[in-house]
Design a protein around this motif. Structure first.
Motif, PDB file in Angstrom:
ATOM      1  N   LEU A  20      35.094  20.320  47.967  1.00  0.00           N
ATOM      2  CA  LEU A  20      36.228  20.382  47.298  1.00  0.00           C
ATOM      3  C   LEU A  20      35.715  19.054  46.324  1.00  0.00           C
ATOM      4  CD1 LEU A  20      38.210  20.426  49.887  1.00  0.00           C
ATOM      5  CD2 LEU A  20      37.676  22.393  47.808  1.00  0.00           C
ATOM      6  N   GLN A  21      35.461  18.163  46.910  1.00  0.00           N
ATOM      7  CA  GLN A  21      35.459  16.604  46.135  1.00  0.00           C
ATOM      8  C   GLN A  21      34.381  16.894  44.762  1.00  0.00           C
ATOM      9  OE1 GLN A  21      35.546  13.972  46.618  1.00  0.00           O
ATOM     10  NE2 GLN A  21      36.356  13.627  48.226  1.00  0.00           N
ATOM     11  N   VAL A  22      33.392  18.155  44.364  1.00  0.00           N
ATOM     12  CA  VAL A  22      32.580  18.171  43.735  1.00  0.00           C
ATOM     13  C   VAL A  22      33.711  19.060  42.497  1.00  0.00           C
ATOM     14  CG1 VAL A  22      30.760  19.992  42.622  1.00  0.00           C
ATOM     15  CG2 VAL A  22      30.288  18.209  44.616  1.00  0.00           C
ATOM     16  N   ALA A  23      34.539  19.541  42.444  1.00  0.00           N
ATOM     17  CA  ALA A  23      35.184  20.893  42.470  1.00  0.00           C
ATOM     18  C   ALA A  23      36.146  20.069  41.658  1.00  0.00           C
ATOM     19  CB  ALA A  23      35.865  21.554  42.781  1.00  0.00           C
ATOM     20  N   MET A  24      36.985  18.798  42.339  1.00  0.00           N
ATOM     21  CA  MET A  24      37.793  17.886  41.998  1.00  0.00           C
ATOM     22  C   MET A  24      37.281  16.698  41.039  1.00  0.00           C
ATOM     23  SD  MET A  24      40.300  17.210  45.651  1.00  0.00           S
ATOM     24  CE  MET A  24      38.640  16.996  46.257  1.00  0.00           C
ATOM     25  N   GLU A  38      31.948  12.662  53.165  1.00  0.00           N
ATOM     26  CA  GLU A  38      32.599  11.085  53.549  1.00  0.00           C
ATOM     27  C   GLU A  38      32.485  10.182  52.390  1.00  0.00           C
ATOM     28  OE1 GLU A  38      29.281   9.969  56.681  1.00  0.00           O
ATOM     29  OE2 GLU A  38      29.325  12.455  57.248  1.00  0.00           O
ATOM     30  N   GLU A  39      32.184  10.165  51.324  1.00  0.00           N
ATOM     31  CA  GLU A  39      31.864   9.059  50.511  1.00  0.00           C
ATOM     32  C   GLU A  39      32.958   9.111  49.038  1.00  0.00           C
ATOM     33  OE1 GLU A  39      29.289   5.974  50.641  1.00  0.00           O
ATOM     34  OE2 GLU A  39      28.032   7.135  52.729  1.00  0.00           O
ATOM     35  N   GLY A  40      32.662  10.491  48.927  1.00  0.00           N
ATOM     36  CA  GLY A  40      33.242  10.618  47.674  1.00  0.00           C
ATOM     37  C   GLY A  40      31.799  11.332  46.835  1.00  0.00           C
ATOM     38  N   PHE A  41      32.510  12.583  45.918  1.00  0.00           N
ATOM     39  CA  PHE A  41      31.437  12.078  44.606  1.00  0.00           C
ATOM     40  C   PHE A  41      31.494  10.743  44.153  1.00  0.00           C
ATOM     41  CE2 PHE A  41      29.651  13.688  40.439  1.00  0.00           C
ATOM     42  CZ  PHE A  41      29.317  14.229  40.837  1.00  0.00           C
ATOM     43  N   ALA A  42      32.104  10.120  43.484  1.00  0.00           N
ATOM     44  CA  ALA A  42      31.011   9.118  42.657  1.00  0.00           C
ATOM     45  C   ALA A  42      30.260   7.585  43.204  1.00  0.00           C
ATOM     46  CB  ALA A  42      32.832   7.911  42.349  1.00  0.00           C
ATOM     47  N   ARG A  43      30.236   7.808  44.653  1.00  0.00           N
ATOM     48  CA  ARG A  43      29.755   7.588  45.462  1.00  0.00           C
ATOM     49  C   ARG A  43      28.254   7.919  46.011  1.00  0.00           C
ATOM     50  NH1 ARG A  43      30.880   3.013  49.554  1.00  0.00           N
ATOM     51  NH2 ARG A  43      28.634   3.113  49.359  1.00  0.00           N
ATOM     52  N   ALA A  44      28.056   9.348  45.034  1.00  0.00           N
ATOM     53  CA  ALA A  44      26.661   9.893  45.830  1.00  0.00           C
ATOM     54  C   ALA A  44      25.919   9.402  44.173  1.00  0.00           C
ATOM     55  CB  ALA A  44      26.917  11.035  45.921  1.00  0.00           C
ATOM     56  N   SER A  45      24.935   8.526  44.699  1.00  0.00           N
ATOM     57  CA  SER A  45      23.923   7.574  43.975  1.00  0.00           C
ATOM     58  C   SER A  45      23.082   8.460  44.229  1.00  0.00           C
ATOM     59  CB  SER A  45      24.016   6.449  43.566  1.00  0.00           C
ATOM     60  OG  SER A  45      23.619   5.886  45.256  1.00  0.00           O
ATOM     61  N   PHE A  46      21.720   8.399  44.149  1.00  0.00           N
ATOM     62  CA  PHE A  46      20.018   8.672  44.484  1.00  0.00           C
ATOM     63  C   PHE A  46      20.201   7.481  45.173  1.00  0.00           C
ATOM     64  CE2 PHE A  46      17.755  11.841  41.137  1.00  0.00           C
ATOM     65  CZ  PHE A  46      18.664  12.444  41.223  1.00  0.00           C
ATOM     66  N   HIS A  95      12.198  16.315  43.882  1.00  0.00           N
ATOM     67  CA  HIS A  95      12.309  17.856  43.554  1.00  0.00           C
ATOM     68  C   HIS A  95      14.169  18.269  42.948  1.00  0.00           C
ATOM     69  CE1 HIS A  95      10.267  18.394  47.339  1.00  0.00           C
ATOM     70  NE2 HIS A  95      10.209  17.648  47.538  1.00  0.00           N
ATOM     71  N   PHE A  96      14.655  17.431  42.287  1.00  0.00           N
ATOM     72  CA  PHE A  96      15.641  17.474  41.463  1.00  0.00           C
ATOM     73  C   PHE A  96      15.938  17.435  39.615  1.00  0.00           C
ATOM     74  CE2 PHE A  96      16.827  18.363  45.742  1.00  0.00           C
ATOM     75  CZ  PHE A  96      17.770  19.755  45.772  1.00  0.00           C
ATOM     76  N   ALA A  97      15.982  17.543  39.000  1.00  0.00           N
ATOM     77  CA  ALA A  97      15.565  17.101  37.621  1.00  0.00           C
ATOM     78  C   ALA A  97      16.699  16.111  37.436  1.00  0.00           C
ATOM     79  CB  ALA A  97      15.891  18.020  36.606  1.00  0.00           C
ATOM     80  N   GLY A  98      17.809  15.716  38.362  1.00  0.00           N
ATOM     81  CA  GLY A  98      18.785  14.568  38.152  1.00  0.00           C
ATOM     82  C   GLY A  98      19.863  15.227  38.800  1.00  0.00           C
ATOM     83  N   LYS A  99      20.595  14.649  38.572  1.00  0.00           N
ATOM     84  CA  LYS A  99      21.756  14.518  39.653  1.00  0.00           C
ATOM     85  C   LYS A  99      23.012  16.146  39.259  1.00  0.00           C
ATOM     86  CE  LYS A  99      26.139  12.277  41.619  1.00  0.00           C
ATOM     87  NZ  LYS A  99      26.932  11.299  41.072  1.00  0.00           N
ATOM     88  N   THR A 104      23.322  15.008  50.890  1.00  0.00           N
ATOM     89  CA  THR A 104      24.092  14.662  49.634  1.00  0.00           C
ATOM     90  C   THR A 104      25.479  15.649  50.256  1.00  0.00           C
ATOM     91  OG1 THR A 104      21.574  15.121  48.521  1.00  0.00           O
ATOM     92  CG2 THR A 104      24.173  15.673  47.381  1.00  0.00           C
ATOM     93  N   ILE A 105      25.560  16.190  50.460  1.00  0.00           N
ATOM     94  CA  ILE A 105      26.222  17.048  52.069  1.00  0.00           C
ATOM     95  C   ILE A 105      27.046  15.841  52.224  1.00  0.00           C
ATOM     96  CG2 ILE A 105      27.529  18.589  53.268  1.00  0.00           C
ATOM     97  CD1 ILE A 105      25.372  20.623  52.111  1.00  0.00           C
TER      98      ILE A 105
END
Length: 199
Positions: free
Chosen positions: A111-115, A26-34, A52-56, A20-21
């Motif tokens: 930073l990507q998450v914050a932005m 490298e690709e931005g938060f928007a591209r971080a699909s499962f 392992h994770f309830a959702g995004k 995920t990191i």
């Protein structure tokens, strides 16, 4: 047997967080699909992430906690090794900057998450300045530091070190050691008692 399953589960969570990191950095938060995270992590199915994770939101909150904990461990060890308040302040500044320098992907992901306005309450809350405030108050009580408004100084120091990941994005070749030295000198001069000033 339960212990083995627990170890395996923690290893899988770590694998998912690392993937995920990497994707977010490298690709931005928007591209971080499962699907993209599973591909990057070499997972056979996105169901392994959902297990392992309830959702995004849960995954992103875990990412934030993981990075923040890493910063705390890295910086805390340096601060605890110093035996004066001025030394602890220098260790804090150097520690945060060196972590940003040596852990660029996690910091970029944070930073990507914050932005993106994601991360839930962990990103919405203001930075915890209590650690800095304790260092500064201890310095004043020991006579190492002059009288000043602790909350203002702590906030100024924190904002200064928090800009380093942005500086690294703009200039990947930034000399972080020199950057840290300048900030250490700046805040040492700003906080130290008059009798400790240079002649």
């Amino acid at each position: 047997m339960q212990v083995n399953r627990s170890v395996a589960s923690e290893a899988r969570r770590a694998q998912i967080l690392d993937a995920t990191i990497a994707v977010v950095a490298e690709e931005g938060f928007a591209r971080a699909s499962f699907a993209r995270i599973a591909e990057r992590g070499g997972l056979s199915s996105t169901r392994l992430i959902s297990y392992h994770f309830a959702g995004k939101d849960d995954l992103v909150a875990a990412l934030v906690a993981h990075v923040v904990d890493g910063i705390g461990e890295h910086v805390g060890a340096r601060v605890m090794a110093a035996d004066t308040a001025r030394g602890r302040l220098a260790a804090y500044v150097e520690g945060v900057i060196s972590y940003a320098d040596t852990h660029r992907a996690p910091m970029s992901a944070l930073l990507q998450v914050a932005m993106a306005g994601a991360g839930g309450g962990a990103m919405d809350a203001p930075s915890d300045l209590s650690h800095l405030e304790r260092i500064l108050r201890a310095g004043q009580e020991a006579g190492e530091m002059r009288s000043f408004e602790v909350a203002v100084m702590a906030s100024t120091i924190q904002r200064s070190v928090e800009t380093v990941p942005f500086a690294l994005q703009a200039d990947p070749d930034l000399d972080c050691a020199a950057y840290a030295r300048e900030l250490v000198e700046l805040f040492d001069r700003a906080t130290r008692a008059d009798e400790m000033a240079d002649p």
